[in-house]
Design an enzyme around this catalytic site. Structure first.
Site, PDB file in Angstrom:
ATOM      1  N   PRO A  10      10.096  51.273  34.700  1.00 38.08           N
ATOM      2  CA  PRO A  10      10.672  49.932  34.702  1.00 38.08           C
ATOM      3  C   PRO A  10      10.022  48.978  35.695  1.00 38.08           C
ATOM      4  O   PRO A  10       9.729  49.344  36.834  1.00 38.08           O
ATOM      5  CB  PRO A  10      12.140  50.160  35.066  1.00 38.08           C
ATOM      6  N   ASN A  11       9.800  47.781  35.202  1.00 38.76           N
ATOM      7  CA  ASN A  11       9.289  46.634  35.965  1.00 38.76           C
ATOM      8  C   ASN A  11       7.797  46.719  36.281  1.00 38.76           C
ATOM      9  O   ASN A  11       7.233  45.763  36.808  1.00 38.76           O
ATOM     10  CB  ASN A  11      10.080  46.425  37.269  1.00 38.76           C
ATOM     11  N   ARG A  18       4.340  39.532  40.500  1.00 38.49           N
ATOM     12  CA  ARG A  18       5.351  39.337  41.561  1.00 38.49           C
ATOM     13  C   ARG A  18       5.031  40.314  42.680  1.00 38.49           C
ATOM     14  O   ARG A  18       4.349  41.314  42.464  1.00 38.49           O
ATOM     15  CB  ARG A  18       6.759  39.705  41.041  1.00 38.49           C
ATOM     16  N   TYR A  23       2.640  45.405  45.887  1.00 36.31           N
ATOM     17  CA  TYR A  23       2.001  46.113  44.772  1.00 36.31           C
ATOM     18  C   TYR A  23       0.591  45.620  44.435  1.00 36.31           C
ATOM     19  O   TYR A  23      -0.032  46.141  43.522  1.00 36.31           O
ATOM     20  CB  TYR A  23       2.898  46.012  43.525  1.00 36.31           C
ATOM     21  N   ASN A  74       4.319  57.088  36.882  1.00 33.93           N
ATOM     22  CA  ASN A  74       4.997  56.287  37.889  1.00 33.93           C
ATOM     23  C   ASN A  74       6.319  55.895  37.245  1.00 33.93           C
ATOM     24  O   ASN A  74       6.380  54.975  36.422  1.00 33.93           O
ATOM     25  CB  ASN A  74       4.171  55.050  38.254  1.00 33.93           C
ATOM     26  N   ALA A  77      11.707  52.837  39.538  1.00 41.00           N
ATOM     27  CA  ALA A  77      12.993  53.132  40.181  1.00 41.00           C
ATOM     28  C   ALA A  77      13.690  54.345  39.572  1.00 41.00           C
ATOM     29  O   ALA A  77      14.532  54.980  40.231  1.00 41.00           O
ATOM     30  CB  ALA A  77      13.896  51.902  40.111  1.00 41.00           C
ATOM     31  N   HIS A  80      14.016  57.675  41.508  1.00 42.14           N
ATOM     32  CA  HIS A  80      15.051  57.939  42.515  1.00 42.14           C
ATOM     33  C   HIS A  80      16.421  58.217  41.906  1.00 42.14           C
ATOM     34  O   HIS A  80      17.362  58.529  42.619  1.00 42.14           O
ATOM     35  CB  HIS A  80      15.153  56.735  43.470  1.00 42.14           C
ATOM     36  N   ASP A  87      14.362  66.327  33.892  1.00 43.64           N
ATOM     37  CA  ASP A  87      14.522  67.389  32.897  1.00 43.64           C
ATOM     38  C   ASP A  87      13.459  67.291  31.807  1.00 43.64           C
ATOM     39  O   ASP A  87      12.950  68.312  31.335  1.00 43.64           O
ATOM     40  CB  ASP A  87      15.920  67.315  32.264  1.00 43.64           C
ATOM     41  N   GLU A  98       2.853  62.655  39.899  1.00 42.66           N
ATOM     42  CA  GLU A  98       3.673  61.465  40.136  1.00 42.66           C
ATOM     43  C   GLU A  98       2.905  60.526  41.060  1.00 42.66           C
ATOM     44  O   GLU A  98       2.387  60.958  42.099  1.00 42.66           O
ATOM     45  CB  GLU A  98       4.991  61.901  40.790  1.00 42.66           C
ATOM     46  N   HIS A 100       2.953  56.739  43.105  1.00 37.78           N
ATOM     47  CA  HIS A 100       3.603  55.504  43.550  1.00 37.78           C
ATOM     48  C   HIS A 100       2.565  54.621  44.210  1.00 37.78           C
ATOM     49  O   HIS A 100       1.783  55.101  45.048  1.00 37.78           O
ATOM     50  CB  HIS A 100       4.753  55.796  44.512  1.00 37.78           C
ATOM     51  N   ILE A 101       2.581  53.374  43.825  1.00 40.29           N
ATOM     52  CA  ILE A 101       1.604  52.418  44.365  1.00 40.29           C
ATOM     53  C   ILE A 101       1.865  52.219  45.853  1.00 40.29           C
ATOM     54  O   ILE A 101       0.949  52.240  46.673  1.00 40.29           O
ATOM     55  CB  ILE A 101       1.719  51.081  43.597  1.00 40.29           C
ATOM     56  N   SER A 102       3.118  52.003  46.198  1.00 41.40           N
ATOM     57  CA  SER A 102       3.498  51.827  47.605  1.00 41.40           C
ATOM     58  C   SER A 102       3.814  53.201  48.211  1.00 41.40           C
ATOM     59  O   SER A 102       3.999  54.185  47.485  1.00 41.40           O
ATOM     60  CB  SER A 102       4.735  50.926  47.699  1.00 41.40           C
ATOM     61  N   ARG A 107       9.411  52.782  53.065  1.00 42.98           N
ATOM     62  CA  ARG A 107      10.301  51.759  52.528  1.00 42.98           C
ATOM     63  C   ARG A 107      11.765  52.167  52.717  1.00 42.98           C
ATOM     64  O   ARG A 107      12.069  53.021  53.526  1.00 42.98           O
ATOM     65  CB  ARG A 107       9.915  51.507  51.068  1.00 42.98           C
ATOM     66  N   ARG A 111      14.521  55.094  48.625  1.00 44.29           N
ATOM     67  CA  ARG A 111      13.268  55.412  47.919  1.00 44.29           C
ATOM     68  C   ARG A 111      12.641  56.711  48.429  1.00 44.29           C
ATOM     69  O   ARG A 111      11.628  57.166  47.916  1.00 44.29           O
ATOM     70  CB  ARG A 111      12.260  54.273  48.084  1.00 44.29           C
TER      71      ARG A 111
HETATM   72  O1  CA2 Z   1       5.507  52.156  44.591  1.00 46.47           O
HETATM   73  C1  CA2 Z   1       5.735  52.378  43.401  1.00 46.47           C
HETATM   74  O2  CA2 Z   1       4.852  52.543  42.575  1.00 46.47           O
HETATM   75  C2  CA2 Z   1       7.185  52.395  42.893  1.00 46.47           C
HETATM   76  O3  CA2 Z   1       7.286  53.425  41.932  1.00 46.47           O
HETATM   77  C3  CA2 Z   1       7.428  51.055  42.268  1.00 46.47           C
HETATM   78  C4  CA2 Z   1       8.867  50.853  41.817  1.00 46.47           C
HETATM   79  C5  CA2 Z   1       9.847  51.204  42.918  1.00 46.47           C
HETATM   80  O4  CA2 Z   1      11.173  51.124  42.429  1.00 46.47           O
HETATM   81  C6  CA2 Z   1       9.590  52.575  43.477  1.00 46.47           C
HETATM   82  O5  CA2 Z   1      10.499  52.809  44.525  1.00 46.47           O
HETATM   83  C7  CA2 Z   1       8.180  52.690  44.005  1.00 46.47           C
HETATM   84  C8  CA2 Z   1       9.118  49.400  41.463  1.00 46.47           C
HETATM   85  C9  CA2 Z   1       8.273  48.908  40.369  1.00 46.47           C
HETATM   86  C10 CA2 Z   1       8.439  47.430  40.343  1.00 46.47           C
HETATM   87  O6  CA2 Z   1       7.158  46.934  40.157  1.00 46.47           O
HETATM   88  C11 CA2 Z   1       6.952  45.623  40.337  1.00 46.47           C
HETATM   89  C12 CA2 Z   1       5.650  45.236  40.337  1.00 46.47           C
HETATM   90  C13 CA2 Z   1       5.345  43.921  40.531  1.00 46.47           C
HETATM   91  C14 CA2 Z   1       6.338  43.027  40.693  1.00 46.47           C
HETATM   92  C15 CA2 Z   1       7.632  43.424  40.688  1.00 46.47           C
HETATM   93  C16 CA2 Z   1       7.960  44.734  40.497  1.00 46.47           C
END
Ligand code: CA2
Length: 142
Positions: A10-11, A18, A23, A74, A77, A80, A87, A98, A100-102, A107, A111
């Site tokens: 998601p997202n 954004r 990111y 990835n 959210a 978490h 499963d 797995e 994660h970009i960040s 954080r 997370r």
């Molecule tokens: O760091 C990551 O890759 C995350 O999986 C990104 C998720 C976050 O919920 C995880 O805790 C860590 C969020 C993805 C949202 O991505 C966006 C990218 C650009 C702008 C807004 C949201």
């Protein structure tokens, strides 16, 4: 040729649009281009992004049924929160990394827990988009 799926949750379709301070400024399309440029001649890459938990779960089951060689995920959210995603990964019996970009450990505390990590071979967190490259490099050698 190994078949590798790159799943984004998601997202992540908002990447580059954004929160560039967290990111970066590259989009998901830029990522796909960069991965195809590095691995296109060595691997068959399938890209899938969804904001819906069930769609990600269905896709993982299809990857297992169609005998993919590895998954880069990835889960956003859902990482978490989702026992169902965990499963699905466990049930697929495929090598999964797995990403994660960040750095999720730098954080918010919520997370710091990944429900999906125990269903994966490895976790890469905080390398930015380079994490996806590293994950595929690993899966191609495994
Ligand atoms: O760091 C990551 O890759 C995350 O999986 C990104 C998720 C976050 O919920 C995880 O805790 C860590 C969020 C993805 C949202 O991505 C966006 C990218 C650009 C702008 C807004 C949201």
């Amino acid at each position: 040729m190994k078949k590798i799926a790159i799943l984004n949750g998601p997202n992540l379709d908002r990447l580059g649009k954004r929160e560039p301070e967290i990111y970066g400024s590259a989009t998901l399309g830029d990522l796909e281009k960069a991965l195809r440029a590095e691995f296109g001649d060595r691997a068959s890459l399938e890209f899938f992004q969804s904001n819906h938990e069930g769609e990600l779960i269905d896709r993982i089951a299809t990857l297992a049924d169609t005998k993919f060689d590895g998954i880069v995920i990835n889960g956003g959210a859902f990482t978490h929160t989702s026992v169902a995603l965990r499963d699905a990964l466990l049930g697929a019996h495929l090598p999964a990394v797995e990403v994660h970009i960040s750095n999720i450990y730098k954080r918010e505390e919520f997370r710091h827990t990944s429900l999906t990590a125990p269903a994966c071979t490895a976790v890469i967190t905080g390398l930015g988009l380079e994490g996806y490259h590293a994950a595929i490099r690993f899966l191609l050698r495994a």
